[in-house]
Design a protein around this motif. Sequence first.
Motif, PDB file in Angstrom:
ATOM      1  N   GLU A  63       0.802  -1.225   0.000  1.00 38.72           N
ATOM      2  CA  GLU A  63       0.000   0.000   0.000  1.00 38.72           C
ATOM      3  C   GLU A  63       0.836   1.277   0.000  1.00 38.72           C
ATOM      4  O   GLU A  63       0.682   2.125  -0.873  1.00 38.72           O
ATOM      5  CB  GLU A  63      -0.936  -0.007   1.222  1.00 38.72           C
ATOM      6  N   LYS A  64       1.707   1.445   0.963  1.00 40.39           N
ATOM      7  CA  LYS A  64       2.435   2.702   1.125  1.00 40.39           C
ATOM      8  C   LYS A  64       3.731   2.693   0.317  1.00 40.39           C
ATOM      9  O   LYS A  64       4.587   1.827   0.493  1.00 40.39           O
ATOM     10  CB  LYS A  64       2.752   2.935   2.603  1.00 40.39           C
ATOM     11  N   LEU A  65       3.864   3.682  -0.568  1.00 38.51           N
ATOM     12  CA  LEU A  65       5.089   3.803  -1.361  1.00 38.51           C
ATOM     13  C   LEU A  65       6.242   4.232  -0.473  1.00 38.51           C
ATOM     14  O   LEU A  65       6.175   5.261   0.196  1.00 38.51           O
ATOM     15  CB  LEU A  65       4.885   4.824  -2.482  1.00 38.51           C
ATOM     16  N   LYS A  66       7.295   3.431  -0.464  1.00 41.52           N
ATOM     17  CA  LYS A  66       8.464   3.726   0.368  1.00 41.52           C
ATOM     18  C   LYS A  66       9.658   4.170  -0.459  1.00 41.52           C
ATOM     19  O   LYS A  66      10.365   5.111  -0.093  1.00 41.52           O
ATOM     20  CB  LYS A  66       8.833   2.478   1.172  1.00 41.52           C
TER      21      LYS A  66
ATOM     22  N   ILE B 284      11.923  -9.970   4.670  1.00 40.24           N
ATOM     23  CA  ILE B 284      13.299 -10.460   4.812  1.00 40.24           C
ATOM     24  C   ILE B 284      14.266  -9.285   4.877  1.00 40.24           C
ATOM     25  O   ILE B 284      14.220  -8.377   4.045  1.00 40.24           O
ATOM     26  CB  ILE B 284      13.650 -11.409   3.653  1.00 40.24           C
ATOM     27  N   ARG B 285      15.157  -9.326   5.882  1.00 40.47           N
ATOM     28  CA  ARG B 285      16.043  -8.176   6.087  1.00 40.47           C
ATOM     29  C   ARG B 285      17.530  -8.520   6.180  1.00 40.47           C
ATOM     30  O   ARG B 285      18.375  -7.639   6.111  1.00 40.47           O
ATOM     31  CB  ARG B 285      15.648  -7.408   7.352  1.00 40.47           C
ATOM     32  N   GLU B 286      17.880  -9.789   6.369  1.00 42.16           N
ATOM     33  CA  GLU B 286      19.293 -10.096   6.560  1.00 42.16           C
ATOM     34  C   GLU B 286      19.669 -11.452   5.981  1.00 42.16           C
ATOM     35  O   GLU B 286      18.814 -12.310   5.772  1.00 42.16           O
ATOM     36  CB  GLU B 286      19.649 -10.033   8.043  1.00 42.16           C
ATOM     37  N   GLN B 287      20.967 -11.598   5.764  1.00 44.80           N
ATOM     38  CA  GLN B 287      21.484 -12.825   5.157  1.00 44.80           C
ATOM     39  C   GLN B 287      21.204 -14.046   6.026  1.00 44.80           C
ATOM     40  O   GLN B 287      20.994 -15.151   5.517  1.00 44.80           O
ATOM     41  CB  GLN B 287      22.987 -12.682   4.909  1.00 44.80           C
ATOM     42  N   ALA B 288      21.182 -13.878   7.349  1.00 50.57           N
ATOM     43  CA  ALA B 288      20.940 -15.012   8.247  1.00 50.57           C
ATOM     44  C   ALA B 288      19.591 -15.668   7.965  1.00 50.57           C
ATOM     45  O   ALA B 288      19.462 -16.895   8.062  1.00 50.57           O
ATOM     46  CB  ALA B 288      21.013 -14.558   9.700  1.00 50.57           C
ATOM     47  N   GLU B 289      18.582 -14.864   7.612  1.00 50.48           N
ATOM     48  CA  GLU B 289      17.269 -15.422   7.269  1.00 50.48           C
ATOM     49  C   GLU B 289      17.350 -16.247   5.986  1.00 50.48           C
ATOM     50  O   GLU B 289      16.763 -17.334   5.891  1.00 50.48           O
ATOM     51  CB  GLU B 289      16.259 -14.306   7.068  1.00 50.48           C
ATOM     52  N   ILE B 290      18.041 -15.711   5.009  1.00 47.30           N
ATOM     53  CA  ILE B 290      18.182 -16.413   3.734  1.00 47.30           C
ATOM     54  C   ILE B 290      18.920 -17.730   3.944  1.00 47.30           C
ATOM     55  O   ILE B 290      18.549 -18.766   3.385  1.00 47.30           O
ATOM     56  CB  ILE B 290      18.914 -15.522   2.715  1.00 47.30           C
ATOM     57  N   ASP B 291      19.944 -17.711   4.788  1.00 48.59           N
ATOM     58  CA  ASP B 291      20.691 -18.928   5.086  1.00 48.59           C
ATOM     59  C   ASP B 291      19.814 -19.953   5.805  1.00 48.59           C
ATOM     60  O   ASP B 291      19.867 -21.157   5.508  1.00 48.59           O
ATOM     61  CB  ASP B 291      21.916 -18.604   5.951  1.00 48.59           C
ATOM     62  N   ALA B 292      18.984 -19.487   6.741  1.00 48.64           N
ATOM     63  CA  ALA B 292      18.094 -20.393   7.472  1.00 48.64           C
ATOM     64  C   ALA B 292      17.068 -21.024   6.536  1.00 48.64           C
ATOM     65  O   ALA B 292      16.768 -22.220   6.635  1.00 48.64           O
ATOM     66  CB  ALA B 292      17.389 -19.635   8.597  1.00 48.64           C
TER      67      ALA B 292
ATOM     68  N   ALA C 189      13.752 -10.976  -1.892  1.00 48.20           N
ATOM     69  CA  ALA C 189      13.959  -9.766  -1.104  1.00 48.20           C
ATOM     70  C   ALA C 189      13.936  -8.555  -2.009  1.00 48.20           C
ATOM     71  O   ALA C 189      14.469  -8.582  -3.121  1.00 48.20           O
ATOM     72  CB  ALA C 189      15.281  -9.831  -0.338  1.00 48.20           C
ATOM     73  N   GLY C 190      13.302  -7.511  -1.534  1.00 44.02           N
ATOM     74  CA  GLY C 190      13.250  -6.258  -2.269  1.00 44.02           C
ATOM     75  C   GLY C 190      13.737  -5.109  -1.424  1.00 44.02           C
ATOM     76  O   GLY C 190      14.800  -4.542  -1.673  1.00 44.02           O
ATOM     77  N   MET C 191      12.987  -4.768  -0.375  1.00 42.42           N
ATOM     78  CA  MET C 191      13.323  -3.615   0.448  1.00 42.42           C
ATOM     79  C   MET C 191      14.740  -3.707   1.002  1.00 42.42           C
ATOM     80  O   MET C 191      15.487  -2.719   1.001  1.00 42.42           O
ATOM     81  CB  MET C 191      12.311  -3.475   1.583  1.00 42.42           C
ATOM     82  N   ALA C 192      15.141  -4.886   1.478  1.00 44.09           N
ATOM     83  CA  ALA C 192      16.472  -5.043   2.051  1.00 44.09           C
ATOM     84  C   ALA C 192      17.571  -4.866   1.007  1.00 44.09           C
ATOM     85  O   ALA C 192      18.668  -4.387   1.312  1.00 44.09           O
ATOM     86  CB  ALA C 192      16.611  -6.415   2.721  1.00 44.09           C
ATOM     87  N   VAL C 193      17.269  -5.226  -0.237  1.00 42.89           N
ATOM     88  CA  VAL C 193      18.225  -5.048  -1.330  1.00 42.89           C
ATOM     89  C   VAL C 193      18.371  -3.569  -1.671  1.00 42.89           C
ATOM     90  O   VAL C 193      19.489  -3.035  -1.750  1.00 42.89           O
ATOM     91  CB  VAL C 193      17.795  -5.860  -2.558  1.00 42.89           C
ATOM     92  N   TYR C 194      17.237  -2.904  -1.836  1.00 43.56           N
ATOM     93  CA  TYR C 194      17.271  -1.509  -2.294  1.00 43.56           C
ATOM     94  C   TYR C 194      17.747  -0.533  -1.220  1.00 43.56           C
ATOM     95  O   TYR C 194      18.222   0.546  -1.532  1.00 43.56           O
ATOM     96  CB  TYR C 194      15.900  -1.102  -2.821  1.00 43.56           C
ATOM     97  N   THR C 195      17.626  -0.921   0.044  1.00 41.10           N
ATOM     98  CA  THR C 195      18.135  -0.066   1.128  1.00 41.10           C
ATOM     99  C   THR C 195      19.562  -0.406   1.516  1.00 41.10           C
ATOM    100  O   THR C 195      20.155   0.258   2.358  1.00 41.10           O
ATOM    101  CB  THR C 195      17.251  -0.180   2.375  1.00 41.10           C
ATOM    102  N   GLY C 196      20.144  -1.442   0.905  1.00 41.80           N
ATOM    103  CA  GLY C 196      21.529  -1.795   1.157  1.00 41.80           C
ATOM    104  C   GLY C 196      21.759  -2.725   2.336  1.00 41.80           C
ATOM    105  O   GLY C 196      22.910  -3.034   2.662  1.00 41.80           O
ATOM    106  N   LEU C 197      20.688  -3.216   2.973  1.00 41.64           N
ATOM    107  CA  LEU C 197      20.861  -4.152   4.074  1.00 41.64           C
ATOM    108  C   LEU C 197      21.399  -5.491   3.577  1.00 41.64           C
ATOM    109  O   LEU C 197      22.117  -6.194   4.306  1.00 41.64           O
ATOM    110  CB  LEU C 197      19.534  -4.375   4.803  1.00 41.64           C
TER     111      LEU C 197
END
Length: 224
Positions: free
Chosen positions: A20-23, A195-203, A213-221
Amino acid sequence: MLIPSIDLMGGRIVQLVQGEKLKLAFDDFEYWIDRFSGYSTVQLIDLDAAMRQGDNTVLIEKIASRLPCQVGGGIRTPERAQELLGAGAHRVIVGSVLFRHDSVDTEVAAAFSSAIGADQFVASIDTKGGKVAVKGWKEQVSLTPEEAIAQLDPYCGAYLYTHVDTEGTLRGFPVERAETLHGLTTRRLIVAGGIREQAEIDALDRIGVDAVAGMAVYTGLLAT
């Protein structure tokens, strides 16, 4: 495995919070195409088409011709799915059209599977509050993701499960949901939502689940 996401709205790459909300918004397409060129799969979603407010067909076809994309957003007919595959998409993501009020429309699912083959058919199961959400996440049906998987399993080659409650929030994805759903099917399971971090992707990778992942990629996390 990390699958970076390109969401399109109004001719730009965007990131929304809970649909909904454009970030975030970008129009430097060449930069992101280059950044994602090393990935085996990129997710490409036409949000305008999903929300029934136009489309970004020219951009979809341009990006799909240059990146290995699974493409979704407003795909309502097998003919449209075939068009996108012809334009370069590797797989197509089909969502809202698969669902009735309280069940999967198995005739529609069978039609997509017959037209494009199960291997190129990704069934999208988006949920809000535990129920399947459709039509750009504006409506819900009386169906749980578990029930949806049970009915869709004969027809698709993969599932995209989006946890709308955490989508775009960077609050983390509920890995236990992925474990539960992965145990219900032998199909490939891809998950998204917070999803915000590599540890989640690894799990997730350890249990055989891929992560969008989108937001975490575009914000550099997340590094790409």
